[in-house]
Write a protein that holds these residues in place. Structure first.
Motif, short mmCIF file in Angstrom:
data_model
loop_
_atom_site.label_atom_id
_atom_site.label_comp_id
_atom_site.label_asym_id
_atom_site.label_seq_id
_atom_site.Cartn_x
_atom_site.Cartn_y
_atom_site.Cartn_z
N ALA A 135 15.95 -4.62 14.63
CA ALA A 135 16.60 -3.66 15.54
C ALA A 135 16.01 -2.27 15.33
CB ALA A 135 18.10 -3.64 15.29
N HIS A 136 15.80 -1.91 14.07
CA HIS A 136 15.21 -0.60 13.76
C HIS A 136 13.78 -0.52 14.30
CE1 HIS A 136 14.10 3.00 11.55
NE2 HIS A 136 13.09 2.34 11.00
N LEU A 137 13.01 -1.56 14.08
CA LEU A 137 11.61 -1.60 14.53
C LEU A 137 11.52 -1.40 16.05
CD1 LEU A 137 8.53 -2.39 13.95
CD2 LEU A 137 9.23 -4.70 14.60
N ASN A 138 12.29 -2.18 16.78
CA ASN A 138 12.21 -2.12 18.24
C ASN A 138 12.79 -0.82 18.80
OD1 ASN A 138 11.14 -4.80 19.41
ND2 ASN A 138 12.56 -5.49 17.84
N ARG A 139 13.82 -0.30 18.14
CA ARG A 139 14.40 0.95 18.62
C ARG A 139 13.40 2.10 18.47
NH1 ARG A 139 16.40 5.22 16.33
NH2 ARG A 139 16.39 4.27 14.26
N VAL A 140 12.78 2.20 17.31
CA VAL A 140 11.83 3.29 17.07
C VAL A 140 10.63 3.18 18.01
CG1 VAL A 140 10.25 4.32 15.40
CG2 VAL A 140 12.54 3.61 14.68
N LEU A 141 10.07 1.97 18.11
CA LEU A 141 8.91 1.79 18.99
C LEU A 141 9.30 1.97 20.46
CD1 LEU A 141 7.14 -1.28 17.32
CD2 LEU A 141 6.47 1.13 17.21
N GLY A 142 10.49 1.50 20.82
CA GLY A 142 10.95 1.66 22.20
C GLY A 142 11.09 3.12 22.58
N GLU A 143 11.59 3.92 21.65
CA GLU A 143 11.72 5.36 21.91
C GLU A 143 10.35 6.03 21.95
OE1 GLU A 143 14.30 6.66 18.82
OE2 GLU A 143 16.14 6.01 19.84
N ARG A 144 9.43 5.55 21.13
CA ARG A 144 8.09 6.14 21.10
C ARG A 144 7.37 5.95 22.44
NH1 ARG A 144 5.12 6.42 16.00
NH2 ARG A 144 6.59 7.16 14.42
N ILE A 145 7.44 4.73 22.98
CA ILE A 145 6.68 4.44 24.21
C ILE A 145 7.57 4.40 25.45
CG2 ILE A 145 4.98 3.13 22.88
CD1 ILE A 145 6.17 0.57 24.07
N LYS A 146 8.85 4.75 25.26
CA LYS A 146 9.81 4.77 26.38
C LYS A 146 9.85 3.41 27.09
CE LYS A 146 9.61 9.74 27.27
NZ LYS A 146 8.92 10.09 26.03
N SER A 147 10.10 2.38 26.31
CA SER A 147 10.14 1.02 26.84
C SER A 147 11.57 0.49 26.83
CB SER A 147 9.25 0.08 26.01
OG SER A 147 9.48 -1.27 26.36
N GLU A 148 12.10 0.22 28.01
CA GLU A 148 13.44 -0.36 28.10
C GLU A 148 13.45 -1.77 27.53
OE1 GLU A 148 16.22 1.05 28.94
OE2 GLU A 148 15.23 2.97 29.34
N THR A 149 12.31 -2.46 27.61
CA THR A 149 12.24 -3.82 27.08
C THR A 149 12.45 -3.83 25.58
OG1 THR A 149 10.72 -4.51 28.83
CG2 THR A 149 10.76 -5.85 26.83
N LEU A 150 11.76 -2.94 24.87
CA LEU A 150 11.92 -2.89 23.41
C LEU A 150 13.29 -2.36 23.02
CD1 LEU A 150 8.43 -1.63 22.15
CD2 LEU A 150 9.31 -3.96 22.30
N LEU A 151 13.81 -1.41 23.76
CA LEU A 151 15.15 -0.91 23.45
C LEU A 151 16.20 -1.99 23.67
CD1 LEU A 151 14.95 2.68 25.00
CD2 LEU A 151 14.92 2.07 22.58
N ALA A 152 16.00 -2.81 24.70
CA ALA A 152 16.93 -3.92 24.93
C ALA A 152 16.82 -4.95 23.81
CB ALA A 152 16.63 -4.57 26.28
N THR A 153 15.59 -5.18 23.33
CA THR A 153 15.39 -6.11 22.22
C THR A 153 16.08 -5.59 20.96
OG1 THR A 153 13.24 -6.78 23.13
CG2 THR A 153 13.65 -7.28 20.81
N ALA A 154 16.03 -4.28 20.77
CA ALA A 154 16.71 -3.68 19.62
C ALA A 154 18.21 -3.91 19.70
CB ALA A 154 16.41 -2.18 19.56
N GLN A 155 18.77 -3.71 20.88
CA GLN A 155 20.21 -3.93 21.05
C GLN A 155 20.56 -5.40 20.86
OE1 GLN A 155 22.62 -1.53 21.47
NE2 GLN A 155 23.94 -3.30 21.08
N ASP A 156 19.68 -6.28 21.34
CA ASP A 156 19.92 -7.71 21.18
C ASP A 156 19.93 -8.09 19.70
OD1 ASP A 156 20.15 -10.45 22.19
OD2 ASP A 156 18.13 -10.71 21.41
N SER A 157 19.06 -7.47 18.91
CA SER A 157 19.03 -7.75 17.47
C SER A 157 20.32 -7.28 16.80
CB SER A 157 17.82 -7.06 16.83
OG SER A 157 16.61 -7.61 17.30
N LYS A 158 20.83 -6.13 17.24
CA LYS A 158 22.11 -5.66 16.69
C LYS A 158 23.23 -6.64 17.04
CE LYS A 158 20.99 -0.72 16.97
NZ LYS A 158 21.35 0.57 17.61
#
Length: 383
Positions: free
Chosen positions: A140-163
């Motif tokens: 969740a931490h990995l995808n959240r940080v990377l999602g914020e870096r590249i502004k990717s809703e896909t990675l941010l959604a993956t982060a939430q899914d991991s939580k």
């Protein structure tokens, strides 16, 4: 790991998403195998359900990787706006897979409710589930940080899914401990709850991925940013008819009309618009096309008429407005020509709105013949 992925990607947004996906695929497969073994050996349907949830996550990651790869393809003659919407399509496939797995888990859990069997508790069960929660928190931490870096809703959604997975696995672990300590068998019911949870997540994901494909309203913050940036330039008196088209993450195009004084040198006004367009491209990565709308500012009668008619429109609906007003006088009457924004949620239909506003104009200016063009609001979500 985060900095390693960023370094390996060399600034390529698609590679960041793909590498993150590969890492998540590997971890989800390992978690799935470990949980499946423990679940089968212990006879726990909820743990098997949790294992299948990890398998669905791995499938989602695979589709996401493919989506990033395809979305990063350059534009071609058949797709001049690029292939960015592949990322949305991959998300839709993921959502359908999640929903299907949720349905299957519900079916198997109902069968376990009707035909219960005891769950064997073991230290391996606790270790695997607790370890899974720790791994998912890191993902969740990995995808959240990377999602914020590249502004990717896909990675941010993956982060939430991991939580969410941490919560689901925690529930399964609690169920196993309760069964061991108190002898209360909740395994089938927890499996049912996990299945329903996964299914509902799939439904929400389908909704979230379908919306941009159907042409949802742009982000209100983006709309406000575009308008405020345009209005910040000297000589700009107003802006309207804003449209934003989304062809995938990082591939947004916008157009707007910009009002500037008709008395100003048109070459100077166009130069200002060129500077605004270039600033959007350089600062925001946004391709913006601006249309020059000259408005008369040195005729008190026209200015007063514009303000009064705009107030009339707002008296019908507070979100309405007018623009591009001009007067064409004749020997018997004066054509008053203008456009009017018809809010999406207005109680009146466009034709009713036009008729009512026209009547108000004639009542105020008996010599006027209103020529009204009704514009629809394409950024209504920001209202």
């Amino acid at each position: 790991m985060i900095e390693w992925i960023i370094a390996r990607s060399e600034g390529d947004r698609g590679r960041v998403g793909a590498l993150a996906g590969v890492v998540c695929i590997s971890l989800n497969v390992l978690l799935c195998i470990a949980k499946a073994l423990v679940g089968i050996l212990s006879g726990s349907v909820s743990i098997v359900a949790d294992a299948l949830n990890n398998l669905s996550d791995a499938s989602s990651n695979i589709v996401s990787v493919l989506g990033f790869k395809l979305a990063s393809k350059p534009a071609d003659p058949e797709h001049p706006y690029g292939h960015g919407r592949f990322e949305y399509l991959s998300g839709l496939v993921v959502a359908v897979l999640v929903l299907m797995i949720g349905v299957e888990l519900v079916k198997s859990s109902i069968d376990k409710v009707l035909n219960p069997s005891p769950v064997e508790f073991s230290l391996a069960l606790v270790v695997v589930l607790a370890g899974s929660m720790a791994v998912k928190l890191w993902m969740a931490h990995l995808n959240r940080v990377l999602g914020e870096r590249i502004k990717s809703e896909t990675l941010l959604a993956t982060a939430q899914d991991s939580k969410n997975d941490v919560i689901a696995t925690g529930a399964v672990l609690a169920c196993a401990i309760i069964a061991y300590v108190a002898g209360i068998e909740l395994d089938a019911w927890v499996g049912l709850a996990v299945g329903l949870y996964i299914g509902w997540s799939g439904i929400e994901l389908i909704r979230d991925t379908v919306n941009p494909l159907l042409g949802q309203a742009p982000d209100p913050e983006l709309v406000a940013h575009i308008r405020s940036k345009i209005m910040s330039y000297p000589g700009v008196l107003g802006t309207h008819d804003l449209m934003v088209h989304d062809y995938g993450p990082g591939r947004q195009f916008a157009s707007a009309h910009v009002e500037m004084a008709a008395e100003t040198d048109p070459m100077e006004s166009h130069d200002t618009l060129d500077n605004i367009e270039q600033a959007f491209k350089d600062d925001d990565g946004l391709i913006v096309t601006l249309h020059y709308d000259p408005i008369v500012t040195n005729d008190p009668h026209v200015v007063d008429m514009r303000n009064k008619i705009d107030a009339m429109a707002k008296s019908i609906d507070g979100e309405a407005s007018i623009h591009d007003l001009r007067c064409v006088p004749g020997p018997t009457h004066t054509n008053v020509i203008f456009d009017c924004l018809h809010p999406v949620e207005c109680a009146l239909s466009p034709s009713e709105f036009k008729r009512k506003l026209g009547d108000m104009v004639v009542e105020e200016y008996p010599e006027a013949v209103p020529k009204i063009t009704v514009d629809e609001d394409y950024v209504s979500a920001e209202q």
